[in-house]
Design a protein around this motif. Structure first.
Motif, PDB file in Angstrom:
ATOM      1  N   GLN A 121      -9.429   0.345 -12.783  1.00 21.05           N
ATOM      2  CA  GLN A 121      -9.871  -1.280 -12.284  1.00 21.05           C
ATOM      3  C   GLN A 121      -9.222  -1.654 -11.214  1.00 21.05           C
ATOM      4  O   GLN A 121      -9.882  -2.312 -10.331  1.00 21.05           O
ATOM      5  CB  GLN A 121      -9.738  -1.955 -13.631  1.00 21.05           C
ATOM      6  N   ALA A 122      -8.246  -1.386 -10.706  1.00 28.78           N
ATOM      7  CA  ALA A 122      -7.499  -1.546  -9.595  1.00 28.78           C
ATOM      8  C   ALA A 122      -8.141  -1.101  -8.379  1.00 28.78           C
ATOM      9  O   ALA A 122      -8.450  -1.812  -7.598  1.00 28.78           O
ATOM     10  CB  ALA A 122      -6.209  -1.462  -9.491  1.00 28.78           C
ATOM     11  N   ALA A 123      -8.388   0.259  -8.492  1.00 32.57           N
ATOM     12  CA  ALA A 123      -9.140   0.965  -7.361  1.00 32.57           C
ATOM     13  C   ALA A 123     -10.409   0.440  -7.247  1.00 32.57           C
ATOM     14  O   ALA A 123     -10.998   0.152  -6.002  1.00 32.57           O
ATOM     15  CB  ALA A 123      -9.194   2.574  -7.670  1.00 32.57           C
ATOM     16  N   GLN A 124     -11.269   0.043  -8.290  1.00 32.26           N
ATOM     17  CA  GLN A 124     -12.613  -0.752  -8.178  1.00 32.26           C
ATOM     18  C   GLN A 124     -12.511  -2.005  -7.394  1.00 32.26           C
ATOM     19  O   GLN A 124     -13.522  -2.366  -6.518  1.00 32.26           O
ATOM     20  CB  GLN A 124     -13.440  -0.806  -9.491  1.00 32.26           C
ATOM     21  N   ALA A 125     -11.542  -2.730  -7.732  1.00 33.70           N
ATOM     22  CA  ALA A 125     -11.381  -3.997  -7.211  1.00 33.70           C
ATOM     23  C   ALA A 125     -11.205  -3.923  -5.681  1.00 33.70           C
ATOM     24  O   ALA A 125     -11.436  -4.867  -4.840  1.00 33.70           O
ATOM     25  CB  ALA A 125     -10.159  -4.881  -7.752  1.00 33.70           C
ATOM     26  N   ARG A 126     -10.283  -2.972  -5.280  1.00 31.41           N
ATOM     27  CA  ARG A 126      -9.887  -2.877  -4.016  1.00 31.41           C
ATOM     28  C   ARG A 126     -11.119  -2.328  -3.056  1.00 31.41           C
ATOM     29  O   ARG A 126     -11.504  -2.603  -1.932  1.00 31.41           O
ATOM     30  CB  ARG A 126      -8.742  -1.917  -3.853  1.00 31.41           C
TER      31      ARG A 126
END
Length: 338
Positions: free
Chosen positions: A156-161
């Motif tokens: 989710q963090a990678a997608q948010a970035r």
């Protein structure tokens, strides 16, 4: 303002979930009206709905919040000018914090305050959830608060970035290191003390904010509040929107009386879904109104007129005259293809 199920108890905390939605007039591509919706989190009942034009943005000032009320709101409410007065009169907030929209300050004695360095604060957490004491300031007021920081799972963090980078590219910019770092975290500001609700409890509470989205979806999908067939600022538009809210109030009241706590509380397992409940009751109300108010023959011409196309240069298609003649002749048995 349309008050529906107001529940105020100054001796306890009343958790109120707040959000906004939009309604468009026929043919419009942008917002025409805004619905400002507040629901009681325990009963999931509509507590208050305000209808405004597109010129009025989201704000806690639209609601009659008092001491003991805890407002759960999203990023759109990072507004000290409306948050501080609510907290100052005994209310509280649980807010998805956006460091780019609202400045918070370190808990210190500096007269002018020290802005929080969020990059450093996040680094200090070493990837673990944590609570950061802060000051929320507006004019001469300084309010104690806590920001609960929770890291997103790696995917989710990678997608948010990726989304943050795309938004920056769309604006012709490059996403900053601070933006990319904060994209991997969920920050929730609250005026409730950490001793009352810790980071884990705050995170779980904020997830329940989704219930207001479901209420808005029911207003639109089941009661058709967004199918406005009138122009902006017209009496018909005002009648339509507030009539639909009255429809919602009646539907809600019938549900509460008929099924009680089995369908309307969040303090236990619920076996009845609000979607099916509202749909069933709404259909009953429609059938009852149709039976009580049948179409009057005196108004049949007006009824037909309301179903007609609006005047326009191009008329509705019809059959060519010669084709009509052939049909008429055929009905009389006089057409031969020989």
């Amino acid at each position: 303002m349309f008050g529906l199920d107001k529940q105020i108890n100054n001796d306890s905390l009343n958790f109120i979930v707040i959000d906004g939605s939009t309604v468009q007039e026929p043919g419009a591509k942008e917002t025409t009206y805004r619905l400002h919706v507040a629901i009681d989190l325990m009963s999931l009942a509509l507590r208050e709905v305000n209808v405004t034009t597109d010129k009025v943005g989201e704000s806690l000032d639209h609601y009659q919040l008092t001491a003991g009320d805890v407002a759960l709101v999203d990023r759109g409410y990072n507004q000290p000018k409306s948050l501080v007065p609510l907290i100052d009169r005994g209310g509280h907030v649980v807010l998805r914090y956006n460091p780019h929209s609202m400045t918070l300050y370190e808990r210190c004695n500096e007269p002018k305050g020290v802005k929080i360095d969020w990059e450093q604060r996040i680094r200090d957490l070493n990837g673990q959830p944590g609570a950061i004491p802060v000051y929320l300031c507006h004019q001469d007021k300084r309010i104690d608060g806590v920001v609960h920081a929770m890291p997103l799972p790696p995917e989710q963090a990678a997608q948010a970035r990726r989304k943050a980078k795309q938004r920056a590219r769309d604006k012709g910019r490059t996403a900053s290191q601070k933006t990319l770092m904060l994209s991997g975290w969920v920050l929730i500001f609250t005026s409730l003390p950490e001793a009352l609700l810790d980071t884990k409890s705050i995170a779980e509470l904020y997830r329940v904010r989704w219930q207001v989205e479901l209420v808005i979806k029911r207003l639109k999908s089941l009661l058709d509040i967004d199918r406005l067939r009138a122009r902006k600022d017209s009496k018909l538009a005002d009648l339509y929107l507030h009539g639909k809210l009255l429809f919602a109030a009646v539907t809600q009241k019938i549900a509460q009386r008929r099924f009680g706590r089995a369908a309307t509380t969040m303090d236990g397992d619920r076996s009845i879904t609000h979607w099916r409940l509202w749909r069933t009751i709404a259909n009953e109300i429609k059938a009852g109104l149709t039976a009580c108010f049948p179409k009057n023959k005196r108004f049949i011409d007006d009824h037909v007129k309301s179903l007609c196309e609006r005047p326009r240069k191009r008329k509705l298609q019809g059959l060519p005259d010669r084709v009509l003649e052939l049909i008429i002749e055929g009905q009389g048995g006089g057409v031969s293809l020989a």
